[in-house]
Design a protein around this motif. Structure first.
Motif, PDB file in Angstrom:
ATOM      1  N   ALA A  47       0.828  -1.205   0.000  1.00 33.82           N
ATOM      2  CA  ALA A  47       0.000   0.000   0.000  1.00 33.82           C
ATOM      3  C   ALA A  47       0.864   1.258   0.000  1.00 33.82           C
ATOM      4  O   ALA A  47       0.586   2.207  -0.722  1.00 33.82           O
ATOM      5  CB  ALA A  47      -0.936  -0.003   1.206  1.00 33.82           C
ATOM      6  N   TYR A  48       1.921   1.267   0.838  1.00 28.04           N
ATOM      7  CA  TYR A  48       2.757   2.458   0.988  1.00 28.04           C
ATOM      8  C   TYR A  48       4.222   2.075   1.120  1.00 28.04           C
ATOM      9  O   TYR A  48       4.554   1.014   1.642  1.00 28.04           O
ATOM     10  CB  TYR A  48       2.382   3.239   2.257  1.00 28.04           C
ATOM     11  N   ALA A  49       5.049   2.980   0.671  1.00 29.10           N
ATOM     12  CA  ALA A  49       6.474   2.951   0.991  1.00 29.10           C
ATOM     13  C   ALA A  49       6.697   4.121   1.932  1.00 29.10           C
ATOM     14  O   ALA A  49       6.188   5.223   1.696  1.00 29.10           O
ATOM     15  CB  ALA A  49       7.324   3.116  -0.267  1.00 29.10           C
ATOM     16  N   ILE A  50       7.402   3.899   3.012  1.00 30.01           N
ATOM     17  CA  ILE A  50       7.704   4.971   3.954  1.00 30.01           C
ATOM     18  C   ILE A  50       9.083   5.512   3.590  1.00 30.01           C
ATOM     19  O   ILE A  50      10.086   4.820   3.702  1.00 30.01           O
ATOM     20  CB  ILE A  50       7.676   4.475   5.419  1.00 30.01           C
ATOM     21  N   LEU A  51       9.096   6.760   3.121  1.00 33.77           N
ATOM     22  CA  LEU A  51      10.318   7.436   2.704  1.00 33.77           C
ATOM     23  C   LEU A  51      10.932   8.138   3.899  1.00 33.77           C
ATOM     24  O   LEU A  51      10.270   8.923   4.580  1.00 33.77           O
ATOM     25  CB  LEU A  51      10.006   8.453   1.603  1.00 33.77           C
ATOM     26  N   SER A  52      12.189   7.875   4.166  1.00 38.96           N
ATOM     27  CA  SER A  52      12.937   8.553   5.225  1.00 38.96           C
ATOM     28  C   SER A  52      13.785   9.635   4.571  1.00 38.96           C
ATOM     29  O   SER A  52      14.523   9.361   3.620  1.00 38.96           O
ATOM     30  CB  SER A  52      13.818   7.537   5.951  1.00 38.96           C
ATOM     31  N   PHE A  53      13.660  10.871   5.076  1.00 42.41           N
ATOM     32  CA  PHE A  53      14.447  11.961   4.499  1.00 42.41           C
ATOM     33  C   PHE A  53      14.720  13.013   5.561  1.00 42.41           C
ATOM     34  O   PHE A  53      14.033  13.096   6.571  1.00 42.41           O
ATOM     35  CB  PHE A  53      13.747  12.586   3.291  1.00 42.41           C
ATOM     36  N   GLY A  54      15.733  13.823   5.307  1.00 39.64           N
ATOM     37  CA  GLY A  54      16.091  14.896   6.238  1.00 39.64           C
ATOM     38  C   GLY A  54      16.806  14.351   7.448  1.00 39.64           C
ATOM     39  O   GLY A  54      17.089  13.168   7.566  1.00 39.64           O
ATOM     40  N   PHE A  56      19.895  14.203  10.491  1.00 37.02           N
ATOM     41  CA  PHE A  56      21.308  13.858  10.492  1.00 37.02           C
ATOM     42  C   PHE A  56      21.522  12.750  11.507  1.00 37.02           C
ATOM     43  O   PHE A  56      21.136  12.897  12.676  1.00 37.02           O
ATOM     44  CB  PHE A  56      22.160  15.083  10.833  1.00 37.02           C
ATOM     45  N   LEU A  57      22.089  11.643  11.074  1.00 36.55           N
ATOM     46  CA  LEU A  57      22.324  10.484  11.929  1.00 36.55           C
ATOM     47  C   LEU A  57      21.053  10.047  12.674  1.00 36.55           C
ATOM     48  O   LEU A  57      21.077   9.723  13.857  1.00 36.55           O
ATOM     49  CB  LEU A  57      23.446  10.765  12.935  1.00 36.55           C
ATOM     50  N   GLY A  58      19.934  10.112  11.971  1.00 36.32           N
ATOM     51  CA  GLY A  58      18.675   9.674  12.556  1.00 36.32           C
ATOM     52  C   GLY A  58      17.956  10.727  13.381  1.00 36.32           C
ATOM     53  O   GLY A  58      16.819  10.540  13.777  1.00 36.32           O
ATOM     54  N   MET A  59      18.605  11.849  13.663  1.00 33.01           N
ATOM     55  CA  MET A  59      17.973  12.912  14.450  1.00 33.01           C
ATOM     56  C   MET A  59      17.227  13.857  13.503  1.00 33.01           C
ATOM     57  O   MET A  59      17.783  14.288  12.501  1.00 33.01           O
ATOM     58  CB  MET A  59      19.032  13.705  15.223  1.00 33.01           C
ATOM     59  N   GLY A  60      15.986  14.168  13.830  1.00 32.82           N
ATOM     60  CA  GLY A  60      15.200  15.093  13.021  1.00 32.82           C
ATOM     61  C   GLY A  60      14.719  14.505  11.708  1.00 32.82           C
ATOM     62  O   GLY A  60      14.319  15.223  10.808  1.00 32.82           O
ATOM     63  N   THR A  61      14.748  13.186  11.593  1.00 29.46           N
ATOM     64  CA  THR A  61      14.328  12.525  10.367  1.00 29.46           C
ATOM     65  C   THR A  61      12.813  12.570  10.231  1.00 29.46           C
ATOM     66  O   THR A  61      12.087  12.346  11.192  1.00 29.46           O
ATOM     67  CB  THR A  61      14.804  11.056  10.359  1.00 29.46           C
ATOM     68  N   ASN A  62      12.354  12.868   9.013  1.00 27.56           N
ATOM     69  CA  ASN A  62      10.931  12.833   8.702  1.00 27.56           C
ATOM     70  C   ASN A  62      10.634  11.567   7.921  1.00 27.56           C
ATOM     71  O   ASN A  62      11.458  11.100   7.134  1.00 27.56           O
ATOM     72  CB  ASN A  62      10.520  14.045   7.871  1.00 27.56           C
ATOM     73  N   LEU A  63       9.449  11.034   8.148  1.00 26.39           N
ATOM     74  CA  LEU A  63       8.978   9.865   7.425  1.00 26.39           C
ATOM     75  C   LEU A  63       7.762  10.271   6.617  1.00 26.39           C
ATOM     76  O   LEU A  63       6.837  10.887   7.137  1.00 26.39           O
ATOM     77  CB  LEU A  63       8.634   8.732   8.392  1.00 26.39           C
ATOM     78  N   LEU A  64       7.795   9.931   5.362  1.00 22.94           N
ATOM     79  CA  LEU A  64       6.752  10.335   4.430  1.00 22.94           C
ATOM     80  C   LEU A  64       6.083   9.085   3.871  1.00 22.94           C
ATOM     81  O   LEU A  64       6.726   8.312   3.156  1.00 22.94           O
ATOM     82  CB  LEU A  64       7.394  11.139   3.301  1.00 22.94           C
ATOM     83  N   PRO A  65       4.814   8.837   4.226  1.00 25.65           N
ATOM     84  CA  PRO A  65       4.122   7.694   3.641  1.00 25.65           C
ATOM     85  C   PRO A  65       3.715   8.018   2.203  1.00 25.65           C
ATOM     86  O   PRO A  65       3.017   8.997   1.954  1.00 25.65           O
ATOM     87  CB  PRO A  65       2.902   7.497   4.544  1.00 25.65           C
ATOM     88  N   LEU A  66       4.202   7.226   1.266  1.00 21.58           N
ATOM     89  CA  LEU A  66       3.913   7.435  -0.154  1.00 21.58           C
ATOM     90  C   LEU A  66       3.047   6.303  -0.678  1.00 21.58           C
ATOM     91  O   LEU A  66       3.389   5.133  -0.479  1.00 21.58           O
ATOM     92  CB  LEU A  66       5.210   7.401  -0.969  1.00 21.58           C
ATOM     93  N   PRO A  67       1.960   6.631  -1.361  1.00 20.51           N
ATOM     94  CA  PRO A  67       1.241   5.553  -2.042  1.00 20.51           C
ATOM     95  C   PRO A  67       2.207   4.853  -3.003  1.00 20.51           C
ATOM     96  O   PRO A  67       2.967   5.498  -3.729  1.00 20.51           O
ATOM     97  CB  PRO A  67       0.133   6.294  -2.807  1.00 20.51           C
ATOM     98  N   TRP A  68       2.226   3.545  -2.962  1.00 19.18           N
ATOM     99  CA  TRP A  68       3.174   2.752  -3.735  1.00 19.18           C
ATOM    100  C   TRP A  68       3.147   3.109  -5.217  1.00 19.18           C
ATOM    101  O   TRP A  68       4.170   3.096  -5.896  1.00 19.18           O
ATOM    102  CB  TRP A  68       2.865   1.268  -3.516  1.00 19.18           C
TER     103      TRP A  68
END
Length: 125
Positions: A47-54, A56-68
């Motif tokens: 259903a979705y791919a969860i995109l990790s972006f932004g 640094f070293l896991g701190m302040g990372t945003n997760l973006l659910p994208l329709p596949w």
């Protein structure tokens, strides 16, 4: 006794091979990587791919659910391709890595599909 098995090219990929794969723009610029997949338990469809972006070293990372459906695999880059500009990325529904998206709230999922102009995987909304 193990034997060498010749494998033929195929279209399937194991989920653990998708996780960590880069997501790039059509010009090759890196956006982030696939953190995980969300699979419909009943249909078995991604259903979705969860995109990790932004971050640094896991701190302040945003997760973006994208329709596949928004992703395509680019064999040149060996990455998933997403045609999204910085403004659309900033406005997109997302959540912080230290929180979780409420997957039990169908209205949030409907909002995702409206934002990306894709039909929901479960039918009309």
């Amino acid at each position: 006794m193990m034997t060498d098995v010749m494998t033929k090219p195929h279209q399937l990929i194991a989920s653990d091979r998708v996780e960590g794969t880069a997501v790039r723009r059509p010009n090759g610029d890196r956006i982030g990587h696939i953190e995980r997949l969300m699979i419909d338990k009943v249909s078995g469809k991604v259903a979705y791919a969860i995109l990790s972006f932004g971050g640094f070293l896991g701190m302040g990372t945003n997760l973006l659910p994208l329709p596949w459906e928004r992703l395509t695999y680019n064999t040149t880059f060996e990455a998933y391709q997403l045609d999204i500009d910085d403004e659309e990325l900033k406005r997109a529904p997302s959540f912080r890595a230290d929180k979780d998206f409420d997957w039990g709230d169908r209205s949030q999922e409907a909002e995702l599909h409206r934002y990306y102009h894709t039909p929901p995987y479960w039918g009309a909304f």
